[in-house]
Design a protein around this motif. Structure first.
Motif, short mmCIF file in Angstrom:
data_model
loop_
_atom_site.label_atom_id
_atom_site.label_comp_id
_atom_site.label_asym_id
_atom_site.label_seq_id
_atom_site.Cartn_x
_atom_site.Cartn_y
_atom_site.Cartn_z
N ASN A 158 46.54 65.80 60.98
CA ASN A 158 47.60 66.46 60.24
C ASN A 158 48.91 65.71 60.42
O ASN A 158 48.94 64.67 61.10
CB ASN A 158 47.72 67.92 60.67
CG ASN A 158 48.32 68.07 62.06
OD1 ASN A 158 48.03 67.28 62.95
ND2 ASN A 158 49.15 69.08 62.24
N GLY A 159 49.98 66.21 59.85
CA GLY A 159 51.24 65.47 59.84
C GLY A 159 51.78 65.08 61.20
O GLY A 159 52.23 63.95 61.40
N ASP A 160 51.75 66.00 62.18
CA ASP A 160 52.29 65.68 63.49
C ASP A 160 51.23 65.16 64.46
O ASP A 160 51.53 64.88 65.63
CB ASP A 160 53.01 66.89 64.10
CG ASP A 160 52.08 68.09 64.30
OD1 ASP A 160 50.85 67.93 64.19
OD2 ASP A 160 52.59 69.19 64.56
N VAL A 174 42.54 69.76 69.03
CA VAL A 174 43.93 70.18 68.86
C VAL A 174 44.62 69.95 70.20
O VAL A 174 44.20 70.50 71.22
CB VAL A 174 44.04 71.66 68.45
CG1 VAL A 174 45.51 72.04 68.27
CG2 VAL A 174 43.26 71.92 67.16
N ASP A 175 45.64 69.12 70.19
CA ASP A 175 46.32 68.74 71.43
C ASP A 175 45.31 68.26 72.48
O ASP A 175 45.39 68.61 73.66
CB ASP A 175 47.13 69.92 71.98
CG ASP A 175 48.23 70.36 71.03
OD1 ASP A 175 48.67 69.53 70.22
OD2 ASP A 175 48.63 71.54 71.08
N LEU A 193 42.29 68.29 55.03
CA LEU A 193 42.97 67.13 55.62
C LEU A 193 42.89 65.91 54.72
O LEU A 193 43.83 65.10 54.65
CB LEU A 193 42.36 66.81 56.99
CG LEU A 193 42.73 67.76 58.13
CD1 LEU A 193 41.89 67.45 59.36
CD2 LEU A 193 44.21 67.69 58.46
N GLU A 194 41.78 65.75 54.03
CA GLU A 194 41.63 64.61 53.11
C GLU A 194 42.54 64.75 51.89
O GLU A 194 42.81 63.76 51.21
CB GLU A 194 40.18 64.49 52.66
CG GLU A 194 39.25 63.96 53.72
CD GLU A 194 37.79 63.93 53.27
OE1 GLU A 194 37.02 63.14 53.83
OE2 GLU A 194 37.42 64.73 52.38
N VAL A 250 46.65 74.79 51.41
CA VAL A 250 47.09 73.41 51.59
C VAL A 250 47.46 73.18 53.05
O VAL A 250 47.86 74.10 53.75
CB VAL A 250 48.31 73.11 50.69
CG1 VAL A 250 49.49 73.98 51.08
CG2 VAL A 250 48.67 71.63 50.74
N ILE A 251 47.27 71.95 53.52
CA ILE A 251 47.83 71.49 54.79
C ILE A 251 48.96 70.52 54.44
O ILE A 251 48.73 69.52 53.76
CB ILE A 251 46.77 70.80 55.66
CG1 ILE A 251 45.73 71.82 56.13
CG2 ILE A 251 47.42 70.13 56.87
CD1 ILE A 251 44.61 71.22 56.97
N ARG A 252 50.16 70.81 54.92
CA ARG A 252 51.33 69.97 54.64
C ARG A 252 51.44 68.84 55.65
O ARG A 252 51.06 69.01 56.81
CB ARG A 252 52.60 70.81 54.67
CG ARG A 252 52.63 71.98 53.72
CD ARG A 252 52.74 71.56 52.27
NE ARG A 252 52.93 72.71 51.39
CZ ARG A 252 52.89 72.64 50.06
NH1 ARG A 252 52.68 71.46 49.48
NH2 ARG A 252 53.06 73.71 49.32
#
Length: 254
Positions: A158-160, A174-175, A193-194, A250-252
Motif C-alpha cells: 500500500n502507499g505507506d 502488516v508492519d 492493491l493491484e 478502493v485502497i488509496r
C-alpha cells in the motif's frame, strides 16, 4: 455444419465428461441423473458424504455436484478434505440461501454455489462454465498461473508500505506481522492493491475474486471486505480499504 451435426458433435463432447452427484435425497439425485444423461454426460452417484469423498478422490470424475446437508460427512467437510489433494470442479447444491453459507462454501474451495430450488437450465449452464474453466486451467502452470502472471511484480504494497502482499509465497504482512487470510480474502486484497487509487465496483471485485462466470449476490463482496477490515484495519489501527458510497471500494496510495 448442419444443425443436427452440430448437436451430435455437442453431445459427443459432453460424453467425455463424468459428473458425480453427491445427494442423499433420492428423488433429487435421480432427477439430476436423468437430466445430465439427457444432456450427454455420464454420471455416478453417492448418497452420503464419506462415499462421495472416496469417489471424488478416485480421479474418475470431471465435476462434482455436492449437497451440503449429507449424512456421515457434510458437504463442506467433504469439500475441505477434497481440496487438500484435488482441484476437481465442485458446485455446491443446498437449500440454504444465507450469504454466510455461500461464503463458507466458497472459502472451502467451491467453484460455484446454487440454491434449491433451481432451474435445471441454470445448473447446466454453470456446469458448462465450470468444466470450461477447468479445461482452461489445465493449460496454465502447476500453480494455476500463466507465464504472464509470473513476470508481474511479486510483492505488492500500500502507499505507506505497511501492508505487503507476496503473490509467490501467498503471504500478507502488516508492519512485518503475518496476517492469515483465506484464499478469497487474499484475492480481494491483491485485486485492490493491484488497482491502487482505482475505485472498483462490487461487480468487478466479484468477478476477480469468485471468477468471471460466478453468478451470485454482490453483497458477498461486502462480507469479504468486512473480514479484511477486521484482520487488518481494526487489528493494526489503520484505514486501508475505503468505501466509495454507491460505487465500490478502493485502497488509496496516500
Amino acid at each position: 455444419m448442419c444443425r443436427d451435426a452440430r448437436a451430435a458433435d455437442h453431445k459427443h463432447k459432453e460424453m467425455m465428461y463424468k459428473i458425480l452427484i453427491v445427494e442423499d435425497e433420492e428423488q433429487i439425485a435421480r432427477f439430476l441423473e436423468l437430466e445430465l444423461m439427457h444432456e450427454g454426460y455420464t454420471t455416478c452417484k453417492a448418497d452420503n458424504g464419506r462415499s462421495g469423498l472416496e469417489t471424488a478422490q478416485s480421479g474418475e470424475c470431471d465435476l462434482v455436484l455436492l449437497d451440503v446437508m449429507l449424512p456421515e460427512l457434510n458437504g463442506l467437510e467433504v469439500l475441505r478434505r477434497l481440496r487438500r489433494t484435488s482441484n476437481l470442479p465442485v458446485i455446491m447444491l443446498t437449500a440454504r440461501d444465507a450469504v454466510m453459507d455461500k461464503v463458507s462454501g466458497l472459502d472451502a474451495g467451491a467453484d460455484d454455489y446454487i440454491t434449491k430450488p433451481f432451474a435445471i437450465e441454470e445448473l447446466l449452464a454453470r456446469i458448462r462454465r465450470a468444466l470450461k474453466k477447468s479445461s482452461m486451467a489445465d493449460g496454465a502452470g502447476t500453480d494455476g498461473r500463466s507465464a504472464y502472471d509470473v513476470k508481474e511484480a511479486a510483492v505488492l504494497a500500500n502507499g505507506d508500505g505497511r501492508v505487503k502482499l507476496d503473490k509467490k509465497q501467498h503471504i500478507v504482512t502488516v508492519d512485518c506481522n503475518n496476517v492469515e487470510l483465506t484464499q478469497r480474502e487474499f484475492a480481494m486484497l491483491q485485486t485492490l492493491l493491484e488497482n491502487m487509487d482505482i475505485v472498483l465496483s462490487r461487480e468487478t471485485l466479484l468477478d476477480k475474486v469468485c471468477g468471471y462466470d460466478y453468478v451470485g449476490e454482490t453483497n458477498i463482496v461486502d462480507v469479504y471486505v468486512r473480514y479484511l477490515r477486521s484482520k487488518i484495519d481494526d487489528a493494526f489501527g489503520i484505514k486501508l480499504i475505503q468505501t466509495v458510497r454507491g460505487v465500490g471500494y478502493v485502497i488509496r496510495s496516500h
